[in-house]
Scaffold this motif. Structure first.
Motif, PDB file in Angstrom:
ATOM      1  N   ALA A   1       0.828  -1.211   0.000  1.00  0.00           N
ATOM      2  CA  ALA A   1       0.000   0.000   0.000  1.00  0.00           C
ATOM      3  C   ALA A   1       0.860   1.257   0.000  1.00  0.00           C
ATOM      4  O   ALA A   1       0.553   2.235  -0.690  1.00  0.00           O
ATOM      5  CB  ALA A   1      -0.917  -0.021   1.221  1.00  0.00           C
ATOM      6  N   VAL A   2       1.960   1.235   0.760  1.00  0.00           N
ATOM      7  CA  VAL A   2       2.851   2.396   0.814  1.00  0.00           C
ATOM      8  C   VAL A   2       3.471   2.659  -0.562  1.00  0.00           C
ATOM      9  O   VAL A   2       3.525   3.805  -1.032  1.00  0.00           O
ATOM     10  CB  VAL A   2       3.951   2.183   1.870  1.00  0.00           C
ATOM     11  N   LEU A   3       3.925   1.596  -1.238  1.00  0.00           N
ATOM     12  CA  LEU A   3       4.569   1.774  -2.541  1.00  0.00           C
ATOM     13  C   LEU A   3       3.579   2.212  -3.610  1.00  0.00           C
ATOM     14  O   LEU A   3       3.929   2.962  -4.525  1.00  0.00           O
ATOM     15  CB  LEU A   3       5.249   0.467  -2.960  1.00  0.00           C
ATOM     16  N   ILE A   4       2.328   1.751  -3.500  1.00  0.00           N
ATOM     17  CA  ILE A   4       1.316   2.149  -4.476  1.00  0.00           C
ATOM     18  C   ILE A   4       0.964   3.626  -4.320  1.00  0.00           C
ATOM     19  O   ILE A   4       0.808   4.368  -5.299  1.00  0.00           O
ATOM     20  CB  ILE A   4       0.064   1.272  -4.326  1.00  0.00           C
ATOM     21  N   LEU A   5       0.845   4.088  -3.071  1.00  0.00           N
ATOM     22  CA  LEU A   5       0.443   5.469  -2.807  1.00  0.00           C
ATOM     23  C   LEU A   5       1.625   6.430  -2.730  1.00  0.00           C
ATOM     24  O   LEU A   5       1.428   7.624  -2.506  1.00  0.00           O
ATOM     25  CB  LEU A   5      -0.353   5.530  -1.493  1.00  0.00           C
ATOM     26  N   LEU A   6       2.832   5.923  -2.912  1.00  0.00           N
ATOM     27  CA  LEU A   6       4.023   6.754  -2.745  1.00  0.00           C
ATOM     28  C   LEU A   6       4.018   7.967  -3.670  1.00  0.00           C
ATOM     29  O   LEU A   6       4.261   9.101  -3.234  1.00  0.00           O
ATOM     30  CB  LEU A   6       5.276   5.912  -3.003  1.00  0.00           C
ATOM     31  N   LEU A   7       3.733   7.749  -4.955  1.00  0.00           N
ATOM     32  CA  LEU A   7       3.792   8.850  -5.911  1.00  0.00           C
ATOM     33  C   LEU A   7       2.678   9.866  -5.713  1.00  0.00           C
ATOM     34  O   LEU A   7       2.805  11.018  -6.147  1.00  0.00           O
ATOM     35  CB  LEU A   7       3.757   8.317  -7.338  1.00  0.00           C
ATOM     36  N   VAL A   8       1.584   9.446  -5.061  1.00  0.00           N
ATOM     37  CA  VAL A   8       0.512  10.405  -4.791  1.00  0.00           C
ATOM     38  C   VAL A   8       1.038  11.550  -3.932  1.00  0.00           C
ATOM     39  O   VAL A   8       0.695  12.726  -4.140  1.00  0.00           O
ATOM     40  CB  VAL A   8      -0.668   9.703  -4.098  1.00  0.00           C
ATOM     41  N   PHE A   9       1.892  11.206  -2.964  1.00  0.00           N
ATOM     42  CA  PHE A   9       2.457  12.236  -2.089  1.00  0.00           C
ATOM     43  C   PHE A   9       3.772  12.792  -2.630  1.00  0.00           C
ATOM     44  O   PHE A   9       4.150  13.916  -2.320  1.00  0.00           O
ATOM     45  CB  PHE A   9       2.681  11.647  -0.698  1.00  0.00           C
ATOM     46  N   ALA A  10       4.484  11.991  -3.434  1.00  0.00           N
ATOM     47  CA  ALA A  10       5.788  12.433  -3.925  1.00  0.00           C
ATOM     48  C   ALA A  10       5.677  13.404  -5.099  1.00  0.00           C
ATOM     49  O   ALA A  10       6.557  14.231  -5.307  1.00  0.00           O
ATOM     50  CB  ALA A  10       6.630  11.233  -4.343  1.00  0.00           C
ATOM     51  N   ILE A  11       4.584  13.308  -5.881  1.00  0.00           N
ATOM     52  CA  ILE A  11       4.441  14.200  -7.030  1.00  0.00           C
ATOM     53  C   ILE A  11       4.101  15.617  -6.568  1.00  0.00           C
ATOM     54  O   ILE A  11       4.818  16.561  -6.819  1.00  0.00           O
ATOM     55  CB  ILE A  11       3.379  13.661  -7.999  1.00  0.00           C
ATOM     56  N   GLY A  12       2.981  15.764  -5.884  1.00  0.00           N
ATOM     57  CA  GLY A  12       2.602  17.062  -5.351  1.00  0.00           C
ATOM     58  C   GLY A  12       2.241  18.079  -6.428  1.00  0.00           C
ATOM     59  O   GLY A  12       2.243  17.796  -7.633  1.00  0.00           O
ATOM     60  N   THR A  13       1.946  19.302  -5.977  1.00  0.00           N
ATOM     61  CA  THR A  13       1.624  20.419  -6.878  1.00  0.00           C
ATOM     62  C   THR A  13       2.424  21.647  -6.432  1.00  0.00           C
ATOM     63  O   THR A  13       1.871  22.587  -5.854  1.00  0.00           O
ATOM     64  CB  THR A  13       0.112  20.720  -6.841  1.00  0.00           C
ATOM     65  N   PRO A  14       3.721  21.654  -6.690  1.00  0.00           N
ATOM     66  CA  PRO A  14       4.566  22.734  -6.170  1.00  0.00           C
ATOM     67  C   PRO A  14       4.275  24.102  -6.775  1.00  0.00           C
ATOM     68  O   PRO A  14       4.521  25.128  -6.140  1.00  0.00           O
ATOM     69  CB  PRO A  14       5.986  22.270  -6.519  1.00  0.00           C
ATOM     70  N   VAL A  15       3.751  24.131  -8.005  1.00  0.00           N
ATOM     71  CA  VAL A  15       3.454  25.432  -8.619  1.00  0.00           C
ATOM     72  C   VAL A  15       2.265  26.077  -7.923  1.00  0.00           C
ATOM     73  O   VAL A  15       2.309  27.244  -7.515  1.00  0.00           O
ATOM     74  CB  VAL A  15       3.191  25.271 -10.125  1.00  0.00           C
ATOM     75  N   ALA A  16       1.171  25.316  -7.784  1.00  0.00           N
ATOM     76  CA  ALA A  16      -0.027  25.858  -7.136  1.00  0.00           C
ATOM     77  C   ALA A  16       0.205  26.145  -5.652  1.00  0.00           C
ATOM     78  O   ALA A  16      -0.365  27.103  -5.104  1.00  0.00           O
ATOM     79  CB  ALA A  16      -1.184  24.883  -7.306  1.00  0.00           C
ATOM     80  N   SER A  17       1.040  25.324  -5.009  1.00  0.00           N
ATOM     81  CA  SER A  17       1.329  25.556  -3.591  1.00  0.00           C
ATOM     82  C   SER A  17       2.429  26.593  -3.379  1.00  0.00           C
ATOM     83  O   SER A  17       2.808  26.877  -2.241  1.00  0.00           O
ATOM     84  CB  SER A  17       1.745  24.239  -2.935  1.00  0.00           C
ATOM     85  N   LYS A  18       2.951  27.126  -4.481  1.00  0.00           N
ATOM     86  CA  LYS A  18       3.943  28.210  -4.464  1.00  0.00           C
ATOM     87  C   LYS A  18       5.217  27.820  -3.727  1.00  0.00           C
ATOM     88  O   LYS A  18       5.706  28.549  -2.853  1.00  0.00           O
ATOM     89  CB  LYS A  18       3.331  29.466  -3.858  1.00  0.00           C
ATOM     90  N   SER A  19       5.723  26.654  -4.125  1.00  0.00           N
ATOM     91  CA  SER A  19       7.010  26.214  -3.587  1.00  0.00           C
ATOM     92  C   SER A  19       8.143  26.724  -4.473  1.00  0.00           C
ATOM     93  O   SER A  19       9.080  26.003  -4.781  1.00  0.00           O
ATOM     94  CB  SER A  19       7.037  24.680  -3.495  1.00  0.00           C
ATOM     95  N   TRP A  20       8.051  27.962  -4.886  1.00  0.00           N
ATOM     96  CA  TRP A  20       9.041  28.586  -5.758  1.00  0.00           C
ATOM     97  C   TRP A  20       9.151  30.059  -5.384  1.00  0.00           C
ATOM     98  O   TRP A  20       8.328  30.608  -4.656  1.00  0.00           O
ATOM     99  CB  TRP A  20       8.650  28.428  -7.227  1.00  0.00           C
ATOM    100  N   LYS A  21      10.159  30.693  -5.914  1.00  0.00           N
ATOM    101  CA  LYS A  21      10.403  32.108  -5.618  1.00  0.00           C
ATOM    102  C   LYS A  21      10.909  32.803  -6.870  1.00  0.00           C
ATOM    103  O   LYS A  21      11.397  32.164  -7.815  1.00  0.00           O
ATOM    104  CB  LYS A  21      11.430  32.251  -4.499  1.00  0.00           C
ATOM    105  N   CYS A  22      10.768  34.092  -6.900  1.00  0.00           N
ATOM    106  CA  CYS A  22      11.261  34.898  -8.013  1.00  0.00           C
ATOM    107  C   CYS A  22      12.753  35.146  -7.831  1.00  0.00           C
ATOM    108  O   CYS A  22      13.228  35.425  -6.725  1.00  0.00           O
ATOM    109  CB  CYS A  22      10.512  36.222  -8.087  1.00  0.00           C
ATOM    110  N   THR A  23      13.505  35.042  -8.910  1.00  0.00           N
ATOM    111  CA  THR A  23      14.963  35.234  -8.838  1.00  0.00           C
ATOM    112  C   THR A  23      15.379  36.681  -9.085  1.00  0.00           C
ATOM    113  O   THR A  23      16.500  37.064  -8.759  1.00  0.00           O
ATOM    114  CB  THR A  23      15.653  34.329  -9.867  1.00  0.00           C
ATOM    115  N   GLN A  24      14.467  37.470  -9.661  1.00  0.00           N
ATOM    116  CA  GLN A  24      14.782  38.879  -9.950  1.00  0.00           C
ATOM    117  C   GLN A  24      13.884  39.772  -9.100  1.00  0.00           C
ATOM    118  O   GLN A  24      12.663  39.766  -9.262  1.00  0.00           O
ATOM    119  CB  GLN A  24      14.575  39.176 -11.436  1.00  0.00           C
TER     120      GLN A  24
END
Length: 235
Positions: A94-117
């Motif tokens: 079960a852990v291996l099947i659901l692993l990618l559900v949590f590992a993929i994520g949505t970093p753009v929508a959750s704003k896990s990024w920053k502006c460089t300029q």
């Protein structure tokens, strides 16, 4: 009372009731006895019984439930332990099947990024925008040099930049896992029948854990795909 003859043969498809004449001889109808080649079959068992007399339990045979109770026993402590161990072995699956559900994520929508300029007003406005759909659409229009991940190794998407035009690759990794799962089900099933299910179960669990650990050190996306395929094949 008219007598009937009960006829049973290992080569026949069941028991057949035949009429018996005054001399005790069976009146065999070859069209009504399917699977029986002749009335002189040496493996047949004949018994003359009254027509209305019910069959005894010994003539009915033993049921499947009775056979389990007699030769295996009731569902006791040992069976509960086997059931518990079997359930515990499914937890890694079960852990291996659901692993990618949590590992993929949505970093753009959750704003896990920053502006460089610092002076980039468009990037800053996207970062402040509360609408995740608008952020995702605007994010893909920016050049890669205008932004950076805040934690690149946190998710697969950030580690391999599986965004915008390459967003489909994130789900492809999950697809490869289930392709391996399909292949492994057939192979492991055959091996389990030949060498035992307990050995195959422990081997599959160990291989799945090993390939998952190796996938943590994958240096590129295509290596990750192969390791996910092997992980699914092990289960």
């Amino acid at each position: 009372m008219e007598n009937k003859m009960i006829l049973a043969s290992p080569r026949a498809s069941g028991k057949f009731t035949l009429n018996v004449d005054a001399l005790g001889r069976p009146e065999l109808d070859p069209h009504s006895v399917g699977g029986l080649e002749s009335s002189t079959d040496p493996d047949c068992v004949l018994a003359v019984m009254p027509e209305d007399e019910p069959l005894s339990p010994s003539q009915h045979g033993i049921s499947f439930d009775d056979a389990l109770t007699k030769y295996v026993g009731e569902f006791g402590k040992g069976q509960w332990l086997i059931y518990l161990y079997a359930c515990l072995l499914q937890l890694p699956n079960a852990v291996l099947i659901l692993l990618l559900v949590f590992a993929i994520g949505t970093p753009v929508a959750s704003k896990s990024w920053k502006c460089t300029q610092p002076g980039d007003t468009y990037c800053s406005s996207l970062l402040a925008n509360p609408d995740p759909v608008a952020v995702k659409q605007g994010f893909c229009t920016m050049d890669r040099s205008r932004w950076a991940w805040t934690n690149p190794g946190q998710q697969l998407v950030t580690q391999y930049n599986l965004i915008c035009a390459d967003a489909w690759k994130a789900q492809l990794a999950n697809t490869f896992f289930f392709i391996g799962y399909l292949i492994g089900s057939g192979i492991c099933g055959v091996v389990a029948d030949a060498y035992g299910r307990k050995l195959m179960t422990f081997m599959a669990t160990a291989l799945g854990a090993a390939f998952t650990a190796i996938a943590l050190g994958a240096t590129n996306y295509w290596a990750l795909l192969i390791l996910r395929l092997l992980t699914g094949k092990s289960l």
